[in-house]
Design a protein around this motif. Structure first.
Motif, mmCIF file in Angstrom:
data_model
loop_
_atom_site.group_PDB
_atom_site.id
_atom_site.type_symbol
_atom_site.label_atom_id
_atom_site.label_comp_id
_atom_site.label_asym_id
_atom_site.label_seq_id
_atom_site.Cartn_x
_atom_site.Cartn_y
_atom_site.Cartn_z
ATOM 1 N N MET A 34 0.846 -1.198 0.000
ATOM 2 C CA MET A 34 0.000 0.000 0.000
ATOM 3 C C MET A 34 0.880 1.247 0.000
ATOM 4 S SD MET A 34 -3.131 1.020 2.590
ATOM 5 C CE MET A 34 -2.289 0.246 3.972
ATOM 6 N N THR A 35 0.508 2.215 -0.806
ATOM 7 C CA THR A 35 1.298 3.438 -0.903
ATOM 8 C C THR A 35 1.109 4.311 0.331
ATOM 9 O OG1 THR A 35 -0.439 4.749 -1.940
ATOM 10 C CG2 THR A 35 0.938 3.408 -3.406
ATOM 11 N N GLU A 36 2.030 5.231 0.502
ATOM 12 C CA GLU A 36 1.943 6.173 1.620
ATOM 13 C C GLU A 36 0.681 7.016 1.529
ATOM 14 O OE1 GLU A 36 4.288 10.159 3.252
ATOM 15 O OE2 GLU A 36 5.227 8.828 1.767
ATOM 16 N N TYR A 37 0.287 7.387 0.300
ATOM 17 C CA TYR A 37 -0.896 8.229 0.123
ATOM 18 C C TYR A 37 -2.161 7.510 0.579
ATOM 19 C CZ TYR A 37 2.297 10.827 -2.896
ATOM 20 O OH TYR A 37 3.368 11.532 -3.388
ATOM 21 N N LEU A 38 -2.315 6.246 0.170
ATOM 22 C CA LEU A 38 -3.506 5.492 0.522
ATOM 23 C C LEU A 38 -3.539 5.197 2.019
ATOM 24 C CD1 LEU A 38 -6.079 4.196 -0.470
ATOM 25 C CD2 LEU A 38 -4.786 2.122 -1.019
ATOM 26 N N ALA A 39 -2.394 4.874 2.587
ATOM 27 C CA ALA A 39 -2.334 4.606 4.028
ATOM 28 C C ALA A 39 -2.732 5.847 4.822
ATOM 29 C CB ALA A 39 -0.927 4.157 4.417
ATOM 30 N N ARG A 40 -2.280 7.001 4.382
ATOM 31 C CA ARG A 40 -2.621 8.240 5.077
ATOM 32 C C ARG A 40 -4.124 8.528 4.993
ATOM 33 N NH1 ARG A 40 0.837 13.192 3.170
ATOM 34 N NH2 ARG A 40 -0.309 12.773 1.237
ATOM 35 N N TYR A 41 -4.702 8.276 3.813
ATOM 36 C CA TYR A 41 -6.137 8.504 3.651
ATOM 37 C C TYR A 41 -6.939 7.499 4.478
ATOM 38 C CZ TYR A 41 -10.633 9.523 1.486
ATOM 39 O OH TYR A 41 -11.945 9.877 1.273
ATOM 40 N N ASP A 42 -6.499 6.242 4.522
ATOM 41 C CA ASP A 42 -7.156 5.240 5.371
ATOM 42 C C ASP A 42 -7.207 5.725 6.819
ATOM 43 O OD1 ASP A 42 -7.489 3.534 3.233
ATOM 44 O OD2 ASP A 42 -5.924 2.121 3.843
ATOM 45 N N THR A 43 -6.077 6.216 7.300
ATOM 46 C CA THR A 43 -6.003 6.684 8.690
ATOM 47 C C THR A 43 -6.932 7.868 8.912
ATOM 48 O OG1 THR A 43 -3.709 5.946 8.899
ATOM 49 C CG2 THR A 43 -4.464 7.618 10.451
ATOM 50 N N ALA A 44 -6.944 8.810 7.993
ATOM 51 C CA ALA A 44 -7.802 9.987 8.129
ATOM 52 C C ALA A 44 -9.275 9.587 8.119
ATOM 53 C CB ALA A 44 -7.511 10.976 7.002
ATOM 54 N N ALA A 45 -9.651 8.675 7.235
ATOM 55 C CA ALA A 45 -11.044 8.237 7.138
ATOM 56 C C ALA A 45 -11.487 7.561 8.426
ATOM 57 C CB ALA A 45 -11.209 7.291 5.949
ATOM 58 N N GLN A 46 -10.618 6.749 8.981
ATOM 59 C CA GLN A 46 -10.983 6.028 10.199
ATOM 60 C C GLN A 46 -11.019 6.954 11.413
ATOM 61 O OE1 GLN A 46 -9.778 1.471 9.474
ATOM 62 N NE2 GLN A 46 -8.027 2.833 9.351
ATOM 63 N N LYS A 47 -10.232 7.998 11.396
ATOM 64 C CA LYS A 47 -10.330 9.017 12.450
ATOM 65 C C LYS A 47 -11.664 9.745 12.347
ATOM 66 C CE LYS A 47 -5.431 9.990 13.334
ATOM 67 N NZ LYS A 47 -4.349 11.016 13.251
ATOM 68 N N ALA A 48 -12.128 9.993 11.129
ATOM 69 C CA ALA A 48 -13.433 10.638 10.935
ATOM 70 C C ALA A 48 -14.548 9.761 11.489
ATOM 71 C CB ALA A 48 -13.658 10.919 9.449
#
Length: 275
Positions: free
Chosen positions: A1-15
């Motif tokens: 998984m790319t850094e971009y997708l991992a960062r978005y996954d984390t942000a979405a789950q924080k939301a």
């Protein structure tokens, strides 16, 4: 998984976690005792469920939206969500992560949305919803979905998994019945719903409380067999439900109708500390 997708996954789950923190203090407290990865998946599921609730409980109506169309579109989106790795809506994105990771049953999702759809038919209806069907879709399948999350990282034999299902359904049913009583005034006066009799008698209230107590007893039997990663968090939820049930048992129908029965914050904290 790319850094971009991992960062978005984390942000979405924080939301998704923010949704649970904003709408349910009791549920948020219980999740704090879940293992971190289990807590994340429960938050992802709850956020999706909460948004569906907002569609049928007045928020979408207040925004002058067609609630039926929105709910139907949302259901299709949620059912298809696991098939796509990226979603512009962070809550749907977070839910899709959990649906894939925990292999959530789409039939349970369909049953949930069917009950939500029944809520949209309530205002002005000439008859009440079928309670058993409604409770199954609105609450029991949520218990089953949570069970899938709790067991997602374990190698439970299928027989034991099936043995835990009645407890998961019973805990969900107990919570729904508790809310029927707690929300009696809002459901009948504001939302025009008839889950319970508009002229609920003390005997009917006592019968429902006895059903809740029986459901909690079934749930307790399953609790001890849950993995360590989820047992304490579920224990807190169960104890809070027991405390609510005791207060509902002591209150008259008139008192229940005049105020929403709650467990004080200090008592919830004590329950969590004991767990």
């Amino acid at each position: 998984m790319t850094e971009y997708l991992a960062r978005y996954d984390t942000a979405a789950q924080k939301a998704a976690a923010q949704i649970i923190a904003s709408y349910s203090t009791s549920f948020s407290l219980a999740t704090k005792l879940l293992a971190p990865h289990i807590r994340t998946d429960i938050s992802n599921l709850y956020a999706m469920v909460r948004i569906a609730d907002e569609i049928v409980d007045g928020t979408a109506h207040d925004a002058c939206c067609n609630c039926t169309d929105i709910l139907n579109t949302y259901e299709k989106t949620i059912l298809n969500a696991p098939n796509t790795r990226f979603h512009t809506d962070p809550i749907i994105h977070a839910y899709a992560i959990t649906a894939r990771r925990c292999n959530l049953n789409p039939e349970h999702i369909k049953a949930f949305f069917n009950s939500m759809r029944a809520d949209l038919k309530q205002p002005g209806a000439t008859h009440a919803v079928d309670l058993d069907t409604y409770i199954y879709g609105s609450a029991e399948v949520i218990g089953l979905l949570c069970l899938d999350i709790f067991l997602s990282d374990s190698t439970y034999p299928s027989a034991l998994r099936e043995e835990l299902q009645p407890g998961a359904r019973a805990l969900g049913a107990a919570f729904q019945k508790i809310n029927f009583l707690r929300d009696l005034a809002e459901d009948t006066e504001t939302l025009g719903r008839t889950y319970l009799s508009r002229e609920l008698s003390e005997a009917e209230k006592d019968t429902l409380v006895a059903e809740i107590e029986a459901d909690l007893t079934v749930a307790k039997k399953a609790l001890v067999k849950l993995p360590d990663s989820s047992r304490k968090g579920v224990a807190v939820a169960l104890k809070v439900f027991e405390a609510l049930t005791a207060r509902l048992n002591q209150a008259t129908v008139e008192e229940i109708y005049s105020r929403r029965v709650r467990v004080p914050a200090y008592e919830k904290v004590l329950i969590a500390l004991r767990a």
